[in-house]
Motif scaffolding. Structure first.
Motif: not given
Length: 71
Positions: A31-36, A41-51
């Motif tokens: 998770r940290e690597i993805l964030a760093e 970054t986008t809302a769509e990508q954030a939802e994808r990240r949650k999945k």
């Protein structure tokens, strides 16, 4: 310190021991690597990240004993 000065076998063994103790550390690192790296970054990508996180959590929970045995 450069990677040339690190005993890679010892480092690998140490990481495996840490993961045996608490596999959630590996998930946190991902998770940290993805964030760093601002991979998501986008809302769509954030939802994808949650999945993706749910899938990772499910897999780690499902195969927890296997990961520990391999380490």
């Amino acid at each position: 310190m450069s990677m040339e000065h690190i005993d890679k076998v010892a480092l690998k063994t140490l990481i495996k021991e840490i993961l045996k103790e608490d596999i959630s550390l590996f998930k946190e690192v991902i998770r940290e690597i993805l964030a760093e790296n601002q991979i998501i970054t986008t809302a769509e990508q954030a939802e994808r990240r949650k999945k993706l996180e749910r899938l990772i959590d499910e897999d780690f929970d499902k195969y927890d004993e296997v990961f520990k045995a391999l380490a």
